[in-house]
Design a protein around this motif. Structure first.
Motif: not given
Lengths: 205, 205
Positions: A20-25, A38-55
């Motif tokens: 749950i805490s990973i999900q919230q992060t 914006g929605y279109e530009t951001v990738t899941l990879q980018q999100i993962g990288k920023k919060c230190g979790v894998s895709k």
């Protein structure tokens, strides 16, 4: 369960606190990135990288980018709903609660959400759009319930309380006008001015 | 001068009526496409194709896509300013003028302009942004002048007229909420309700 999650997990086991805490992060990081780029530009990879979790970890929690976007938006809107409830319930007078609420919302402009939605809508499915719009509607329901009470107590004139809730929410968009806001001393002063217009109008009584 | 323009025109000759009408066609087409697809996606080629002029012809009139965007946005905003002036000047009472104006603006939501601006801003230069924001500000100036007059005539209470102009303009964004608007019978009914809140507030007097 450790942070490291099997790569291709088919059945989802019961979520642990850590999950749950990973999900919230992930949700928090996604919100920040979606708001900025914006929605279109951001990738899941980018999100993962920023919060230190894998895709794959993101995919363990969210079936798609659209699902994560929905979670990010509804979480933000649920927070606005919570703040709205709390401030209006704790205030001694509705006017004070509205000023407090306005101050909080002007500082955190909702207009970004509207802009993100307009950009994302063509790329989302009906269910995502509906869930987000519903979360937004629930904020209006909270406001409307307080306005309805004010009508019953002869404080407000009779009017569709949901219309008044939407009018009040729309006025909060004045917080988006950063280029104009320099003129007003602070969010508090602006909040007082807006609530004054909403409650009493501009006509000399 | 024929529609066909030399490909690499260095000095710009005095504009003929035909030039002006081509320019207006380009601006109108660009506005429509920018509104539908946003600034980034739309290409000059696409604009040219839709209004039947070549890309060099567009470049004859506008130095860049950003320049054309600026022209499209300021033209739209100047139209809103004209409508605002006309409706408020021609109305016998300010209230009637505001209702008429609200009806017109709710039917043509301004929120699109705000969304387009947010998307385009990172790609524009300061001069473009400034010109567009200035065109928007001029709408508020017109409103503010009428509100100031209402204060002098003891109809409105004393308040910063520009703040009131921005509050009124912000309320017009209720027209963007197409998903909610089904509830209200018509733009006219919604316009009346909004102007009523703006003039008299929601408190029972």
């Amino acid at each position: 369960m450790p942070a490291q999650v099997p790569k291709r997990l088919r059945g989802r086991p019961k979520q642990t606190d850590n999950d749950i805490s990973i999900q919230q992060t992930i949700i928090y990081t996604a919100s920040t990135l979606f708001k900025e780029f914006g929605y279109e530009t951001v990738t899941l990879q980018q999100i993962g990288k920023k919060c230190g979790v894998s895709k794959p970890t993101i995919y363990y929690h969210f079936a798609s980018k659209a699902d994560l976007f929905q979670a990010a938006m509804t979480t933000m809107l649920q927070n606005v709903k919570k703040i709205t409830s709390r401030m209006l319930e704790e205030a001694e007078h509705l006017q004070d609660g509205l000023i407090q609420l306005a101050e909080a919302r002007l500082a955190n402009p909702h207009g970004q959400i509207e802009t993100m939605m307009r950009e994302a809508e063509p790329l989302l499915e009906e269910t995502h759009i509906h869930a987000i719009r519903d979360a937004e509607h629930q904020i209006h329901e909270v406001l409307a319930a307080h306005f309805k009470l004010a009508m019953e107590q002869q404080m407000f004139r009779e009017e569709d309380p949901l219309f008044l809730a939407e009018a009040f929410s729309t006025l909060m968009l004045m917080g988006n006008r950063e280029h104009d806001m320099k003129k007003f001393e602070s969010h508090h002063v602006l909040a007082e001015k807006i609530v004054h217009v909403f409650l009493n109008g501009v006509t000399l009584s």
